[in-house]
Design an enzyme around this catalytic site. Sequence first.
Site, PDB file in Angstrom:
ATOM      1  N   GLY A  40      10.299  19.957 -14.021  1.00 28.57           N
ATOM      2  CA  GLY A  40      10.914  18.642 -14.076  1.00 28.57           C
ATOM      3  C   GLY A  40      12.065  18.567 -15.048  1.00 28.57           C
ATOM      4  CB  SER A  68       2.062  18.088  -6.564  1.00 21.88           C
ATOM      5  OG  SER A  68       1.993  19.271  -7.342  1.00 21.88           O
ATOM      6  CG  ASN A  69       5.846  21.618  -8.453  1.00 20.91           C
ATOM      7  OD1 ASN A  69       5.839  22.802  -8.160  1.00 20.91           O
ATOM      8  ND2 ASN A  69       4.932  21.098  -9.262  1.00 20.91           N
ATOM      9  CG  LEU A  70       8.574  19.358  -3.251  1.00 25.00           C
ATOM     10  CD1 LEU A  70       8.458  19.352  -1.737  1.00 25.00           C
ATOM     11  CD2 LEU A  70       9.669  20.317  -3.697  1.00 25.00           C
ATOM     12  NE  ARG A  72       6.685  17.033 -12.492  1.00 26.15           N
ATOM     13  CZ  ARG A  72       5.741  17.466 -11.679  1.00 26.15           C
ATOM     14  NH1 ARG A  72       5.537  16.867 -10.515  1.00 26.15           N
ATOM     15  NH2 ARG A  72       4.982  18.486 -12.001  1.00 26.15           N
ATOM     16  CB  CYS A 187       2.670  16.327 -14.869  1.00 23.83           C
ATOM     17  SG  CYS A 187       4.036  16.315 -16.044  1.00 23.83           S
ATOM     18  CB  CYS A 334      -1.649   6.992 -30.214  1.00 23.80           C
ATOM     19  SG  CYS A 334      -1.928   7.577 -28.533  1.00 23.80           S
TER      20      CYS A 334
END
Length: 378
Positions: A40, A68-70, A72, A187, A334
């Site tokens: 990414g 699932s990368n596509l 981003r 991610c 946080c």
Amino acid sequence: MSLSASERARYSRHLALGELGVAGQEKLKAAKVLVIGAGGLGSPSILYLTAAGVGTLGIVDSDKVDVSNLHRQVLFETQDVGKYKAGTARGRMLALNPDIDIVAHQVELCAANVSDIFSNYNIVLDGTDRFGTRYLVNDACVILRKPLVSAAIHRFEGQAFTYVPDGGPCYRCLFPEPPADGLVPNCAEAGVLGVLPGVLGSIQATEAIKLIVGVGQPLTGRLLAYDALEMSFSEFRFQRRPDCAVCGEHPTIKVPQDLPSFCSSDVLAAIRRLSARELQVKLVRQQDPIALIDVREPHEFTAGHLPNAINIPLGELQHRVGELPAQAQLVFICRSGARSLTAAGIAARAGIITVAHLEGGLLAWASAVDPSLTIASP
């Protein structure tokens, strides 16, 4: 490294910039930049550095493209699923700019090969999502005296900073100890807004170009934080730590080394993940003593926090474990849950048994319990 007629035409808009001009473009042509990770963050930085005319661009990545990368990783297309990222990116970038050299390092970066690979480049960009690699890259850049532009993303937020030799500070000055493997969601587990790495990767490419050409002020000693939901940027200044293990006055890390694995089933089992509603019930019932440990930076804590919370910033926790209240269940807090989960891992590894963290952080608390709570950006 004079420019050809075709290069002058290609980079004409760069040449029109007085701060860059022919001399700056020639510096870009002579530069050798290494990008760690063609994911990414690497996708936009590789695209823009290629288009900008960086003479030699190295790409380190051992993974294959997953569907699932596509959403981003804009270097790749559907037809690239199953192909190795480094080689695929090289072919795509040569089509964009055939005048530069693209080197695909289809290997997993480790202590055994990092010095050999880094020795061929002037600047390193780190776009990895693995903490072990992130610390290895930082340490190698400090030891080998290579400028480093580092970035990270999480859900809707991102951070970036730049290290330069002799000036510092480095990544370990911010985060001296790595979190336990598996404790910070990646991610796939936490999700990530597809356009988020586009913003941070473009910032990395910008920083690299500035360093090469010698213009502007780099992000040295400054952590730039971006919040996509609020569409805001904030800045946290930090200094070199005299006791830093790699860039301090008496460094203990003198050669690049792989990090040991901190992941264990005992550590993972020791951490309880509380939703905002679950924590609210516990605080109301007060059946067992609870200590709220807010691990955000002081300016975030001052802007708004839960009653009775104790502020120990994450970067200081490793050295302040002895200050944690005894005889109480510790609940780390946080902004979004990433830092608190890391803090819980540090406490669990230190032998503290009753450890929990607020899942989703104060953003989840504001959504489910108290929308009036003021939550500052990192």
